[in-house]
Design a protein around this motif. Structure first.
Motif, PDB file in Angstrom:
ATOM      1  N   PHE B  47       0.833  -1.201   0.000  1.00  0.00           N
ATOM      2  CA  PHE B  47       0.000   0.000   0.000  1.00  0.00           C
ATOM      3  C   PHE B  47       0.874   1.260   0.000  1.00  0.00           C
ATOM      4  O   PHE B  47       0.672   2.177  -0.801  1.00  0.00           O
ATOM      5  CB  PHE B  47      -0.928  -0.023   1.217  1.00  0.00           C
ATOM      6  N   VAL B  51       1.175   4.209  -2.683  1.00  0.00           N
ATOM      7  CA  VAL B  51       0.964   5.632  -2.383  1.00  0.00           C
ATOM      8  C   VAL B  51       2.110   6.465  -2.954  1.00  0.00           C
ATOM      9  O   VAL B  51       1.888   7.510  -3.580  1.00  0.00           O
ATOM     10  CB  VAL B  51       0.840   5.852  -0.855  1.00  0.00           C
ATOM     11  N   MET B  85      -2.223  -1.537  -6.069  1.00  0.00           N
ATOM     12  CA  MET B  85      -3.341  -1.133  -5.234  1.00  0.00           C
ATOM     13  C   MET B  85      -4.520  -2.099  -5.379  1.00  0.00           C
ATOM     14  O   MET B  85      -5.133  -2.484  -4.389  1.00  0.00           O
ATOM     15  CB  MET B  85      -3.782   0.286  -5.587  1.00  0.00           C
ATOM     16  N   PHE B  89      -3.561  -4.761  -2.581  1.00  0.00           N
ATOM     17  CA  PHE B  89      -4.095  -4.090  -1.392  1.00  0.00           C
ATOM     18  C   PHE B  89      -5.611  -4.206  -1.273  1.00  0.00           C
ATOM     19  O   PHE B  89      -6.102  -4.852  -0.350  1.00  0.00           O
ATOM     20  CB  PHE B  89      -3.646  -2.625  -1.329  1.00  0.00           C
ATOM     21  N   VAL B  90      -6.373  -3.646  -2.193  1.00  0.00           N
ATOM     22  CA  VAL B  90      -7.816  -3.595  -1.913  1.00  0.00           C
ATOM     23  C   VAL B  90      -8.571  -4.893  -2.151  1.00  0.00           C
ATOM     24  O   VAL B  90      -9.594  -5.114  -1.511  1.00  0.00           O
ATOM     25  CB  VAL B  90      -8.565  -2.456  -2.633  1.00  0.00           C
ATOM     26  N   GLY B  93      -7.536  -6.802   0.904  1.00  0.00           N
ATOM     27  CA  GLY B  93      -8.119  -5.716   1.685  1.00  0.00           C
ATOM     28  C   GLY B  93      -8.608  -6.052   3.082  1.00  0.00           C
ATOM     29  O   GLY B  93      -7.953  -6.745   3.860  1.00  0.00           O
ATOM     30  N   HIS B 395     -11.555   6.280  -7.203  1.00  0.00           N
ATOM     31  CA  HIS B 395     -10.747   6.517  -6.015  1.00  0.00           C
ATOM     32  C   HIS B 395     -11.633   6.851  -4.818  1.00  0.00           C
ATOM     33  O   HIS B 395     -11.319   6.470  -3.692  1.00  0.00           O
ATOM     34  CB  HIS B 395      -9.699   7.598  -6.260  1.00  0.00           C
ATOM     35  N   PHE B 399     -10.579   3.883  -2.664  1.00  0.00           N
ATOM     36  CA  PHE B 399      -9.714   4.433  -1.618  1.00  0.00           C
ATOM     37  C   PHE B 399     -10.598   5.061  -0.522  1.00  0.00           C
ATOM     38  O   PHE B 399     -10.437   4.760   0.658  1.00  0.00           O
ATOM     39  CB  PHE B 399      -8.763   5.457  -2.237  1.00  0.00           C
ATOM     40  N   THR B 402     -12.988   1.544   0.624  1.00  0.00           N
ATOM     41  CA  THR B 402     -12.192   0.486   1.243  1.00  0.00           C
ATOM     42  C   THR B 402     -11.045   1.045   2.088  1.00  0.00           C
ATOM     43  O   THR B 402     -10.792   0.566   3.189  1.00  0.00           O
ATOM     44  CB  THR B 402     -11.641  -0.455   0.160  1.00  0.00           C
ATOM     45  N   GLY B 403     -10.347   2.055   1.579  1.00  0.00           N
ATOM     46  CA  GLY B 403      -9.213   2.610   2.308  1.00  0.00           C
ATOM     47  C   GLY B 403      -9.631   3.219   3.643  1.00  0.00           C
ATOM     48  O   GLY B 403      -9.044   2.916   4.687  1.00  0.00           O
ATOM     49  N   PHE B 406     -10.639   0.521   5.954  1.00  0.00           N
ATOM     50  CA  PHE B 406      -9.473  -0.223   6.428  1.00  0.00           C
ATOM     51  C   PHE B 406      -8.879   0.467   7.660  1.00  0.00           C
ATOM     52  O   PHE B 406      -8.571  -0.173   8.665  1.00  0.00           O
ATOM     53  CB  PHE B 406      -8.431  -0.300   5.302  1.00  0.00           C
ATOM     54  N   LEU B 482      -1.588  10.791   6.236  1.00  0.00           N
ATOM     55  CA  LEU B 482      -1.361   9.356   6.306  1.00  0.00           C
ATOM     56  C   LEU B 482      -0.136   9.035   7.150  1.00  0.00           C
ATOM     57  O   LEU B 482      -0.135   8.111   7.977  1.00  0.00           O
ATOM     58  CB  LEU B 482      -1.190   8.816   4.877  1.00  0.00           C
TER      59      LEU B 482
END
Lengths: 311, 535
Positions: B47, B51, B85, B89-90, B93, B395, B399, B402-403, B406, B482
């Motif tokens: 992740f 980024v 990503m 990642f997702v 996830g 996004h 993001f 899900t982001g 998360f 972040l």
């Protein structure tokens, strides 16, 4: 943005207003309700929660109302889109060719341009052709877009309603120079368009111009999009620059072997018909399609004349 | 743990020593909690790498012309950013990390049904990730196709597409096996008394997700094999030059990749559904409606893939049918938002970091959802399809949805996973900066798409400049937020902290056991005699 540049703008923009309008009302409404609850039912103000397990009435209400609203949105979207599928019979036909990374427009009288010229207030129907990978023809001001898929002829039509120049982009990612694959739509009032159309097709004028060495070759290079990858000013793009290349000695890669070669008529012809046979060192194989279908030996002779002028 | 030493001492999952110790102990573990953390740490690495790639891309786009990289590098970078990503990642996830860690605990089980298969899934994930990453260093250069591998470009490009596609193929198996494992676990291992309608809603979300993983992933697996066969053996599936059909590729790709969006978002919605009642001190509003909406999303989600192809040259009939179905899949998501909001009504809301993340989630998720309506509607999609508008939209969903979920889940379950407490003020500050940066980064892209800026653009006309500057500045602010969030959590992990079993006064089963949980979660399997959120 441009308003009313084509016959599809008002219905499409109405659909935007309906969809975004309803969305904004809900977004603001729900957000404010949420914030109000967080404030009003904060544990300081409301120390003990009231346990509510749900409400069938509410579930039905907030299922049915959004369903009706999305059906309304669907309708406006469909209503704005539906006419885009049916070009009128009498539309002027133009063949739009895309290739990495340039455009070529062919008109009914045989002329070819790299910029799309259309008459004002007249239906224009495009046949969308791709010569290599998928591209997509997008004219934001007209609200039209359709992919150009190799092996398949997609259609698009519109009536331009305001004279002027508008951007035309490729919106399907097509490799290295995707972001440079744009041109313009020039909308001319019918009389002006007719003059331009006749002048371009006038072979005596063309022949007159072609007497100057390299002029005809430059036109061929422009309409075939060669300059998207081969610069005329010495800057390095995907392919070697045209500047000074004629008569120059270059190192090429032939079936994995390196050798020196002089750029002469024969090498140029081979590079246009079989681009992968001798690739200049430092450039990638497979980036260029063969132009055997588009160009003949006479065209290539004109191109060579043009290259000779680029010292 | 003093009170526990009165009975027999049970080691927690972090200090437990099996056959091997140290790293070898972790790499051979079959404990669902440790596997959850294996996913967590590996996913965080990918992740953060993703980024960094995103920030570099935004930096390149701050101005027209070349800034820090050439077009080929940029095209490789957005491909790798997407691959990392999406696939690393997702897609795993929220499910792979918190599903693994908490699903067995939430339903009163000692572990998942197939613990060794579970470990194997993680290994497949790592092997797949390594194969994807080798594509960057081997062959003829990093793939430059975008994560969608659209044919025939993906068949013509000289770059190393085969390695990337093979990696994604392997990752698919990790996803399928995790889905299978979770489904069986919920069918077979619920504690006595825990009927289906007493399962926490996060478990229900994982159940719907599991079926999508199981049924949809094989399709993309086959599709990727076809791409490999076409590239290596010249079999004409997709390239019209050798008799294939590029539109077929798009259908096959999106038959998986649209449901995959629900693989990403359903567990995220599930995690939010756990957080809201806990901090509203109130039972969830409309439990059954949320269950039905999860299953409806999982089901209807299979039939909307064509909305990615409205401009592809598909028949006019399929275009309006897919548009209609797309609008219908919006309804269950709306129902969830209404139920979350209604849960706050007459609650006794305890505003803590996980709750703030959840509220921010709902806000950005709504923007993502509403912008999806613009893309589901035919006339408007024709205008903004394949523009920056789409990039902004997904996004906000992937993001923003899900982001955000998360990190909401991380702040919610952090005390349970590590028995450590983070600094809430710094956490909230980080969230605030992150939220501002996130919106500044992505919102201008809606505008850019509306005025016609195509996506996957290395360079652009001056008319797109201003909004791109804002977006790039947003990327810096978001990255700062972040960084604060992550440093705060890392510091808490290293700090001494307090051991608390139930810091939020939650009611689901994970809050009834020790922090960190013991190896098999429960000293005694609980007997459940009420619903999950009884306050």
């Amino acid at each position: 943005m441009y308003s009313g540049a084509s016959n599809f703008v008002s219905a499409t923009d109405t659909a935007f207003v309906v969809v975004i309008g309803i969305s904004v009302i809900f977004l603001v409404g729900i957000t404010l309700t949420m914030l109000w609850f967080v404030y009003r039912y904060n544990k300081k103000r409301n120390p003990v929660a009231t346990q509510i397990h749900g409400s069938n009435t509410l579930e039905v209400v907030w299922t049915v109302i959004p369903t009706i609203l999305v059906l309304v949105m669907f309708f406006y979207g469909w209503a704005g889109y539906s006419p885009m599928r049916n070009a009128p019979e009498n539309a002027m036909k133009i063949r739009a060719n895309a290739r990495m990374w340039s455009w070529l427009f062919e008109y009914e009288n045989g002329i070819k341009t790299d910029t799309l010229y259309v008459p004002l207030d007249k239906a224009v129907a495009l046949d969308l052709i791709s010569l290599d990978v998928i591209h997509s023809l997008y004219i934001p001001a007209f609200r039209v877009k359709e992919d150009m898929v190799p092996g398949k002829t997609n259609k698009m039509w519109f009536i331009a309603q305001k004279a002027g120049n508008y951007e035309l982009f490729c919106t399907e990612y097509c490799g290295l120079s995707h972001s440079y694959m744009f041109t313009e739509v020039k909308v001319l009032p019918q009389p002006e368009f007719d003059v331009w159309y006749a002048r371009m097709a006038d072979t005596t004028l063309q022949k007159e111009a072609a007497k100057i060495p390299g002029v005809r070759g430059r036109q061929i290079v422009q309409t075939n999009g060669c300059l998207a990858c081969h610069s005329a000013d010495g800057s390095k793009l995907i392919g070697p620059t045209f500047k000074g290349i004629y008569g120059h000695t270059v190192v090429v890669n032939t079936d994995g072997r390196e050798r020196e070669i002089v750029v002469d008529d024969e090498y140029i012809t081979r590079s246009i018909y079989e681009p992968d046979s001798d690739v200049v060192k430092g450039y990638t194989k497979g980036m260029m399609i063969s132009y055997k279908q588009q160009l003949n030996d006479a065209d290539i002779a004109e191109i060579i004349e043009y290259l000779k002028t680029l010292k | 743990m003093e009170e526990q030493t009165e009975h027999k001492y049970l080691p927690n999952y972090l200090e437990y020593r099996g056959k091997y110790k140290g790293l070898a102990g972790w790499l051979t573990t079959t404990d669902h909690k440790r596997i959850g953390l294996l996913y967590f740490y590996s996913m965080m690495v990918f992740f953060l790498a993703g980024v960094v790639m995103g920030i570099l891309m935004k930096l390149e786009l701050i101005s027209p012309g070349e800034q820090i990289m050439g077009a080929q590098v940029y095209n490789g970078l957005f491909t790798l950013h997407g691959l990392t990503m999406i696939f690393l990642f997702v897609i795993p996830g929220v499910a792979a990390v918190y599903g693994n860690f908490f699903l067995p605990i939430l339903i009163g089980a000692k572990d998942v049904s197939f613990p060794r298969l579970n470990l194997m899934s993680w290994y497949l994930y790592i092997i797949g990730a390594i194969v994807v990453l080798t594509s960057q260093f081997m062959g003829d250069g990093p793939p430059d196709t975008g994560w969608t591998f659209y044919a025939p470009y993906s068949l013509k490009t000289q770059t190393n597409v085969v390695a990337a596609v093979t990696g994604a193929f392997i990752l698919g198996f990790s996803s399928i096996l995790t889905g299978l494992n979770f489904i069986v676990t919920m069918h077979r291992l619920r504690a006595p008394g825990m009927g289906w309608l007493r399962m926490p809603l996060f478990a229900w979300a994982l159940y719907g997700t599991g079926w999508i993983q199981l049924l949809a992933t094989p399709i993309v697996g086959i599709t990727f094999l076809m791409v490999i066969a076409e590239r290596l053996l010249g079999i004409g599936f997709f390239d019209p030059a050798i008799g294939g059909d590029p539109i077929l590729y798009q259908h096959l790709f999106w038959i998986y990749s649209h449901p995959a969006v629900y693989i990403m978002i359903l567990p995220a919605m599930g995690a939010i559904t756990e957080i809201i009642p806990t901090f509203a001190r109130k039972t969830i509003f409309g439990y059954t409606a949320i269950v039905i909406s999860s299953m409806a999303i999982a089901f209807v989600g299979y039939f909307v893939w064509g909305h990615h192809m409205f401009t592809s040259g598909m028949s006019s009939t399929s275009r309006w049918v897919f548009s209609l179905l797309t609008f219908l899949v919006a309804i269950p998501s709306a129902i969830k938002v209404f139920n979350w909001t209604a849960t706050l009504y007459k609650g006794s809301i305890n505003i803590k970091t996980p709750f703030l993340w959840a509220i921010c989630f709902i806000f950005v998720f709504m923007i993502g959802g509403f912008s999806g309506l613009v893309l589901g509607s035919l006339a408007t999609d024709i205008h903004v399809h394949d523009t920056a508008f789409v990039v902004a939209h997904f996004h906000y969903i992937v993001f923003g949805g899900t982001g955000f979920a998360f990190f909401a889940a991380l702040h919610y379950w952090y005390p349970k996973m590590f028995a450590k407490v983070y600094n809430p003020k710094i956490a909230n500050l980080g969230l605030f900066i992150f939220f501002v940066g996130f919106n500044l980064l992505y919102f201008p892209m809606f505008y850019l798409g509306m005025i016609g800026m195509p996506r996957r653009y290395y360079d652009y006309l001056p008319m797109f400049h201003n909004a791109n500057i804002l977006s790039t500045i947003g990327s810096w602010i978001m990255a700062t937020g972040l960084l604060i969030v992550i440093i705060n959590l890392v510091r808490a992990r290293r700090g001494t902290g307090k051991e608390v079993n139930d810091p939020w006064d939650g009611k689901t089963l994970e809050w009834t056991i020790a922090s960190p949980p013991i190896v098999e979660n429960f000293e005694e399997i609980p007997v459940v005699d009420h619903g999950p959120y009884e306050y």
